[in-house]
Design a protein around this motif. Sequence first.
Motif, PDB file in Angstrom:
ATOM      1  N   ARG A  26       0.827  -1.212   0.000  1.00 11.29           N
ATOM      2  CA  ARG A  26       0.000   0.000   0.000  1.00 11.29           C
ATOM      3  C   ARG A  26       0.854   1.252   0.000  1.00 11.29           C
ATOM      4  O   ARG A  26       0.540   2.229  -0.668  1.00 11.29           O
ATOM      5  N   SER A  27       1.948   1.215   0.752  1.00  8.63           N
ATOM      6  CA  SER A  27       2.790   2.419   0.830  1.00  8.63           C
ATOM      7  C   SER A  27       3.477   2.679  -0.495  1.00  8.63           C
ATOM      8  O   SER A  27       3.672   3.811  -0.894  1.00  8.63           O
ATOM      9  N   GLU A  28       3.830   1.611  -1.199  1.00  5.76           N
ATOM     10  CA  GLU A  28       4.531   1.799  -2.471  1.00  5.76           C
ATOM     11  C   GLU A  28       3.600   2.424  -3.502  1.00  5.76           C
ATOM     12  O   GLU A  28       4.043   3.131  -4.396  1.00  5.76           O
ATOM     13  N   MET A  29       2.307   2.158  -3.400  1.00  5.43           N
ATOM     14  CA  MET A  29       1.373   2.649  -4.408  1.00  5.43           C
ATOM     15  C   MET A  29       1.396   4.169  -4.474  1.00  5.43           C
ATOM     16  O   MET A  29       1.114   4.755  -5.500  1.00  5.43           O
ATOM     17  N   LYS A  30       1.699   4.808  -3.332  1.00  3.66           N
ATOM     18  CA  LYS A  30       1.645   6.270  -3.325  1.00  3.66           C
ATOM     19  C   LYS A  30       2.791   6.843  -4.139  1.00  3.66           C
ATOM     20  O   LYS A  30       2.688   7.950  -4.661  1.00  3.66           O
ATOM     21  N   ASP A  31       3.882   6.100  -4.247  1.00  6.00           N
ATOM     22  CA  ASP A  31       5.036   6.621  -4.953  1.00  6.00           C
ATOM     23  C   ASP A  31       4.888   6.312  -6.432  1.00  6.00           C
ATOM     24  O   ASP A  31       5.231   5.225  -6.894  1.00  6.00           O
ATOM     25  N   ARG A  32       4.395   7.264  -7.171  1.00  3.78           N
ATOM     26  CA  ARG A  32       4.081   7.018  -8.575  1.00  3.78           C
ATOM     27  C   ARG A  32       5.299   6.690  -9.389  1.00  3.78           C
ATOM     28  O   ARG A  32       5.243   5.884 -10.311  1.00  3.78           O
ATOM     29  N   HIS A  33       6.411   7.299  -9.039  1.00  6.85           N
ATOM     30  CA  HIS A  33       7.643   7.052  -9.774  1.00  6.85           C
ATOM     31  C   HIS A  33       8.054   5.599  -9.664  1.00  6.85           C
ATOM     32  O   HIS A  33       8.381   4.933 -10.640  1.00  6.85           O
ATOM     33  N   LEU A  34       7.968   5.108  -8.435  1.00  6.82           N
ATOM     34  CA  LEU A  34       8.347   3.714  -8.195  1.00  6.82           C
ATOM     35  C   LEU A  34       7.458   2.775  -8.984  1.00  6.82           C
ATOM     36  O   LEU A  34       7.926   1.824  -9.622  1.00  6.82           O
ATOM     37  N   VAL A  35       6.161   3.068  -8.950  1.00  5.19           N
ATOM     38  CA  VAL A  35       5.208   2.215  -9.663  1.00  5.19           C
ATOM     39  C   VAL A  35       5.534   2.191 -11.149  1.00  5.19           C
ATOM     40  O   VAL A  35       5.606   1.132 -11.783  1.00  5.19           O
TER      41      VAL A  35
END
Lengths: 438, 196
Positions: A273-282
Motif C-alpha cells: 500500500r505504501s509503495e502505491m503512493k510513490d508514482r515514480h516507483l510504480v
Amino acid sequence: MDGAELAGKIVYTWLTLVLGFILLPSAFGVSLGISELYMKILVKTLEWATLRIEKGVSKESVLKNSASVGIIQRDESPMEKGLSGLRGRDFELSDVFYFSKKGLEAIVEDEVTQRFSSEELVSWNLLTRTNVNFQYISPKLTMVWVLGVIVRYCVLLPLRVTLAFIGISFLVIGTTLVGQLPESSLKNRLSELVHLTCCRICVRALSGTIHYHNKQYRPQKGGICVANHTSPIDVLILTTDGCYAMVGQVHGGLMGIIQRAMVKACPHVWFERSEMKDRHLVTERLREHIADKKKLPILIFPEGTCINNTSVMMFKKGSFEIGGTIYPVAIKYNPQFGDAFWNSSKYNMVSYLLRVMTSWAIVCDVWYMPPMTREEGEDAVQFANRVKSAIAIQGGLTELPWDGGLKRAKVKDTYKEEQQKNYSKMLVGNGSLNSELD
Amino acid sequence: MGSRSSHAARIPDVDSIRRETGFSQASLLRLYHRFRALDWNEKGYLSRVDLQQIGALAVNPLGDRIIDSFFPDGSLHLDFPGFVRVLARFRPVDDEDNGNRDPKEPEPLNSRMNKLRFAFQLYDLDRDGKISRQEMLQVLRLMVGVQVTEEQLESIADRTVQEADEDGDGAVSFLEFAKSLEKMNIEQKMSIRILK
C-alpha cells in the motif's frame, strides 16, 4: 447411521457429476453445451415474463425506452440559450436562475453518482433486487418467480459455491506446486495451464457466457492491456482467454493468499500500500516488466474504480506514461441476466459474490481492439482520452470526463473556471461595457 | 415483488410530506432513493460534504450558495423532509395548484413567489431582506470568477441595483426584486420536471 451414509452417498455422486461434467471439460477447454442449453431456457423464460409484464402494466405508466434515461426532464441547451443570451448582453438579476436550476438538477440527478448505482432495467428479469419499480402483476408471474428463487438458491448456488471453492483451491495448490519448479519454458506452460483451468472453472462457477470478438488483437507479451472496470470479475473474464500479469495492491486474507500463490508461478506485480503512493516507483517497476519481452502483458484498469458499465470515466494517465504498446479491451455486460457491477460502498466482497452467484448468469461481450501507441506530440492525458474514446465507442458506452474517484474526492477547480469563463464571455464578450482589455 | 405501497411505506411521514410539498407518490419515491444514494455512509441525513461531492454541483459557480439553501439557520444535518422541501420549490406549477387552492392555507412551496424567494436568498447572504450593493458584487464575483476586473464588476452591480431600486435606499428589497422580474417566465426557468 443411515442418515449419514445417505448424506455421504449424495455428496459422492454430486462430486462425481461435478467432476465429470464440469471440471474435466474445463481442463481441456471443451464445452459440453450444458450452459448453452441453460441460457436458451433462461432467455425464453425472461421473454415470456416481459410479455406478461407489458400486458399487465396499466396504460398510464410508461416503460422507459432506454435504461439510462434520466429521471428529470433536462433542457440540455448551452449556457447561451439558457440565459437568453446574445453575446455581450448585460447582467440581469435573473441570471442566477440558470445556475440555480442547473445546480438543483445536479442534486436530483447527476451523471457521476448515477454511474455508481446499478443500471436500471427496462423490464423485470425476475430478480427481486432489480425490482425497484415493478408492481405485482399476476399469480402466474409470482409462481415463476418463486420457481426462479428455488432454482437459484437451492440448485445453482450450492453448485457454484462448490465450483468456486474447487477453482480457488486448485489455483492456490497448483501455482504453489508449479512455483517449486526451476525457471524454464515448462514452468511457464504449466503455469499457463493452471491459470487457464482455474479461471475456466471459476467462470463456470458464475455461469458465465462470454463472447470474445476480434481474437486476432489479443494482447501480446511485453504490452499493456487496458480495459474498462466494472467489477473484480473483469479479471476472471479476461484471464480465461489468455494469461496476464496483474498489477495491484497486496491485500490481506483470502485475496492475499491467492496473490502470494500466483506470484510464485509467474511474475505478477503486486505493490504494498505504501509503495502505491510513490508514482515514480510504480512506473519504474511496470516499465521493467514490459521491457522484458518474455513476460506476460500487464493488465491495468485505468479508471481506478468500479463503474456501473453504462459509461467510461476518466482514464488516469499513469498507465499511459509507461510507454510500450497499449492493447485496449472493451467489456460490456448484459444486465438482463445479472448485475455484475460491484458497488463497493454498498456491498462488501462476500455479499457481492453471493449476489453474483445467485443471479441467473453473467453474460458479457469482450472486444479486443487493435493496439495503440502514443503518437508524436501527444501527451499522456491526450493519449489516455484517445484510448478511452475507442473503448467507449466499441463497447457502446457513454463517455464521461469525470474522475471515478470523484465519489471519494473533491472535484478540480479547473472545471468551475470553465463555467465562469463562459459566463464572463457573455457579459463582456462584445465589449458592451467599457473594457480596457481589448 | 410486492405492490408499490410497500416501498412508500419506508419513507417516514410520507403523507405529511406529500401534502406539504405537493409531490406525487412516485416522485417522492424517486427522491427518496436519490437521498439514500447521496447518503454514502447511511447516516440517515445529509451533510454539506455529501452535497459537495456531486461533481456537477461543485463546478457550478453558485454551488456553495445552493448548498447553503439546504442548511438554513446554520444547521448541519439535512433530513429527507428538509431535502424535499427545498426541491419542492422547483416543482413545475400545475394548473390544479392554483385552481382549487384554499386561500386560508399557506402558499404552496412551488408558487411563483416562493421560487422568487429562493433566488432572492441566493443573493441575500445576511438575510436582512435586502440585496445590498456588496452582496450583488459578491454573487457577480462568484459567477465570473477571475475573468472580469473589479471596476467592470462594480459598474455592473451599480447599474443593476439602480435599475431595480425604487425607494432609493441603495439596496434591492424582495418586492423590488419581484417587481423587476414580473415579466419573466419564472415558472419555466425555475422548474424541474420529474419524469414518471
